[in-house]
Design a protein around this motif. Structure first.
Motif, PDB file in Angstrom:
ATOM      1  N   PHE A 169       0.936  -1.203   0.095  1.00 19.85           N
ATOM      2  CA  PHE A 169      -0.274   0.010  -0.192  1.00 19.85           C
ATOM      3  C   PHE A 169       1.207   1.542   0.273  1.00 19.85           C
ATOM      4  O   PHE A 169       0.500   2.464  -0.770  1.00 19.85           O
ATOM      5  CB  PHE A 169      -0.854   0.054   1.084  1.00 19.85           C
ATOM      6  CG  PHE A 169      -1.570  -0.905   1.645  1.00 19.85           C
ATOM      7  CD1 PHE A 169      -2.658  -1.899  -0.062  1.00 19.85           C
ATOM      8  CD2 PHE A 169      -1.903  -1.718   2.850  1.00 19.85           C
ATOM      9  CE1 PHE A 169      -3.320  -2.897   0.288  1.00 19.85           C
ATOM     10  CE2 PHE A 169      -3.471  -2.251   2.731  1.00 19.85           C
ATOM     11  CZ  PHE A 169      -3.803  -3.125   0.867  1.00 19.85           C
ATOM     12  N   ARG A 170       1.747   1.137   0.826  1.00 17.31           N
ATOM     13  CA  ARG A 170       2.826   2.260   1.218  1.00 17.31           C
ATOM     14  C   ARG A 170       3.640   2.443  -0.600  1.00 17.31           C
ATOM     15  O   ARG A 170       4.003   3.494  -0.908  1.00 17.31           O
ATOM     16  CB  ARG A 170       3.689   2.263   1.948  1.00 17.31           C
ATOM     17  CG  ARG A 170       4.888   3.152   1.822  1.00 17.31           C
ATOM     18  CD  ARG A 170       5.865   2.884   3.578  1.00 17.31           C
ATOM     19  NE  ARG A 170       6.675   3.974   3.509  1.00 17.31           N
ATOM     20  CZ  ARG A 170       6.402   5.155   3.854  1.00 17.31           C
ATOM     21  NH1 ARG A 170       5.179   5.453   4.915  1.00 17.31           N
ATOM     22  NH2 ARG A 170       6.640   6.185   4.104  1.00 17.31           N
ATOM     23  N   GLU A 171       4.479   1.283  -1.192  1.00 19.04           N
ATOM     24  CA  GLU A 171       4.637   1.537  -2.798  1.00 19.04           C
ATOM     25  C   GLU A 171       3.543   2.348  -3.626  1.00 19.04           C
ATOM     26  O   GLU A 171       3.714   2.557  -4.753  1.00 19.04           O
ATOM     27  CB  GLU A 171       5.030  -0.483  -3.101  1.00 19.04           C
ATOM     28  CG  GLU A 171       5.769  -0.321  -4.308  1.00 19.04           C
ATOM     29  CD  GLU A 171       6.382  -2.079  -4.284  1.00 19.04           C
ATOM     30  OE1 GLU A 171       5.733  -2.211  -5.088  1.00 19.04           O
ATOM     31  OE2 GLU A 171       6.662  -2.346  -3.204  1.00 19.04           O
ATOM     32  N   LEU A 172       2.137   1.808  -3.533  1.00 13.74           N
ATOM     33  CA  LEU A 172       1.190   2.203  -4.308  1.00 13.74           C
ATOM     34  C   LEU A 172       0.988   3.962  -3.573  1.00 13.74           C
ATOM     35  O   LEU A 172       1.152   4.691  -4.729  1.00 13.74           O
ATOM     36  CB  LEU A 172      -0.053   1.878  -3.884  1.00 13.74           C
ATOM     37  CG  LEU A 172      -0.635   0.056  -4.339  1.00 13.74           C
ATOM     38  CD1 LEU A 172      -1.435   0.069  -4.032  1.00 13.74           C
ATOM     39  CD2 LEU A 172      -0.535   0.342  -5.830  1.00 13.74           C
ATOM     40  N   LEU A 173       1.018   4.273  -2.571  1.00 12.64           N
ATOM     41  CA  LEU A 173       1.670   6.061  -2.268  1.00 12.64           C
ATOM     42  C   LEU A 173       2.600   6.697  -3.136  1.00 12.64           C
ATOM     43  O   LEU A 173       1.924   7.865  -3.678  1.00 12.64           O
ATOM     44  CB  LEU A 173       1.077   5.616  -0.729  1.00 12.64           C
ATOM     45  CG  LEU A 173      -0.334   5.486   0.541  1.00 12.64           C
ATOM     46  CD1 LEU A 173      -0.429   5.816   1.548  1.00 12.64           C
ATOM     47  CD2 LEU A 173      -1.399   6.697  -0.992  1.00 12.64           C
ATOM     48  N   VAL A 174       3.662   5.692  -3.525  1.00  9.94           N
ATOM     49  CA  VAL A 174       4.949   6.928  -3.473  1.00  9.94           C
ATOM     50  C   VAL A 174       5.056   6.684  -4.876  1.00  9.94           C
ATOM     51  O   VAL A 174       5.247   8.057  -6.061  1.00  9.94           O
ATOM     52  CB  VAL A 174       6.258   5.663  -3.244  1.00  9.94           C
ATOM     53  CG1 VAL A 174       6.854   6.067  -4.178  1.00  9.94           C
ATOM     54  CG2 VAL A 174       6.618   5.708  -1.613  1.00  9.94           C
TER      55      VAL A 174
END
Lengths: 201, 200
Positions: free
Chosen positions: A171-176
């Motif tokens: 999810f963090r990767e997607l936000l980045v």
């Protein structure tokens, strides 16, 4: 029957003239192929947008109209069909995205990300108070997980791993990705990440 | 001579460039064709300034790093002369700036994901600003080659699946060895094939 997250390779050689917005004079490379995870990545990015904004689908259609993509996104069914190219969806259509569809989705995601940038930034920032960040992440991840449960194939090991992952690394990767897709060159950057060159130029 | 100054603000980053039009190049009065100064302020770190080459190196390193990062690749990126480098440090990123002057220690700045995206946006605004007529080393975002992605993308999950499937195959086939072999089977068949004697 067991299922895996391995997606069958569906590479497609595309015309390089469609790849860039050509911010500084255009590109000079040939033989591009769409990466295997392009449809998955784009669908999940829209899912994140839906998580961050209530009634995001209406906003997406409004945005599509504003940036001149209303023909591609003429109806919700058409939009849903495009999203069903994600092999992790329950209603996977066994089809792949065309370059034009990728172009329009990238434009749409980039302009939606621009509006949502302050919220995305808050979630990614390490300078915010820890309790507040944890609270925001709890709301964001639980909402996103409920959307994943609703729409994705839960028999897929990857989907299950997303639901059970407490670190929320994907999810963090997607936000980045969403944060780096903003701005004047954001769409071009996102688009480049969805293709690869068959040979180095 | 007209001195121009343009500012690019993005939450935690603020970039100011100053210069003048290059009349010999046909620049308009609002265009910077010769860069004389630049300053970059990232909240929580010292003010950065230098020559055009330093800004060019900084732009090259940051934009290359962001391009890699959006593809899921986290690796150290350095400028040609090693003046600027950025590398992943845990969840954050370490930006190292080496001074060209002697006896000056390298400056280390730790930035998080939000600050990296702010800085990237600032530099994007600068390089795509039509009022700035300067040649930058970093021009466009290109897709990586297949080989590059294979080398730098973490494929550990795929290997894990192959290793696990191989282990399961070994275990299941070794279990077959535990099943006792029916040695009598052949004997019984052979016995049946013997013709019955009718001598008696």
């Amino acid at each position: 029957m067991t299922s895996s997250n391995v997606v069958p390779a569906k590479t497609k050689v595309v015309n390089n003239s469609l790849i860039h917005n050509k911010p500084n004079g255009g590109s000079s490379f040939d033989n591009l192929s769409i990466t295997n995870d392009a449809s998955k990545k784009l669908d999940f990015l829209i899912l994140v947008i839906e998580t961050l904004q209530i009634n995001a689908t209406d906003s997406i259609f409004m945005k599509a109209k504003n940036i001149g993509l209303s023909e591609v996104y003429s109806s919700r069914v058409q939009f849903w069909k495009i999203r069903c190219t994600n092999p992790l969806r329950t209603s996977y259509t066994y089809s792949s995205l065309s370059t034009e569809q990728i172009d329009s989705l990238v434009e749409l995601i980039s302009s939606m990300a621009e509006n949502l940038y302050p919220i995305v930034r808050q979630l990614l920032s390490s300078k915010e108070p820890e309790t507040l960040t944890n609270e925001r992440w709890f709301i964001f991840s639980s909402r996103l997980k409920s959307l994943i449960k609703e729409r994705m194939n839960l028999q897929r090991s990857f989907v299950n791993s997303l639901l059970n992952d407490s670190s929320n690394s994907f999810f963090r990767e997607l936000l980045v990705i969403l944060s780096l897709s903003c701005g004047p060159a954001g769409a071009s950057r996102l688009k480049s990440s969805l293709f690869y060159q068959n040979r180095e130029t | 001579m007209i001195n121009l100054s343009y500012r690019y603000d993005q939450n935690s980053s603020s970039l100011v460039v100053g210069g003048m039009p290059d009349v010999s190049n046909g620049d308009s009065q609002q265009t910077i064709g010769i860069l004389s100064t630049w300053t970059l302020k990232i909240i929580g770190s010292p003010l950065l300034e230098g020559k055009k080459e330093h800004l060019d190196n900084l732009m090259l390193v940051i934009l290359k790093y962001s391009r890699s990062y959006i593809s899921g690749i986290r690796r150290t990126i350095k400028s040609a002369n090693n003046v600027v480098s950025i590398s992943p440090q845990g969840a954050n990123h370490k930006l190292i700036l080496n001074s060209t002057q002697k006896d000056v220690k390298p400056l280390e700045i730790i930035i998080d994901d939000s600050e990296l995206s702010d800085l990237t946006r600032c530099l994007d605004l600068l390089r795509l600003d039509h009022r700035i007529n300067l040649k930058w080393t970093y021009l466009i975002d290109k897709p990586f080659s297949k080989r590059y992605l294979q080398i730098y993308l973490n494929k550990s999950n795929n290997y894990t699946q192959i290793i696990f499937s191989f282990i399961i195959f070994i275990i299941s086939s070794s279990l077959l060895f535990l099943i006792p072999v029916d040695n009598k089977y052949e004997t019984i068949n052979d016995y049946k094939n013997i013709p019955i004697s009718t001598d008696k």
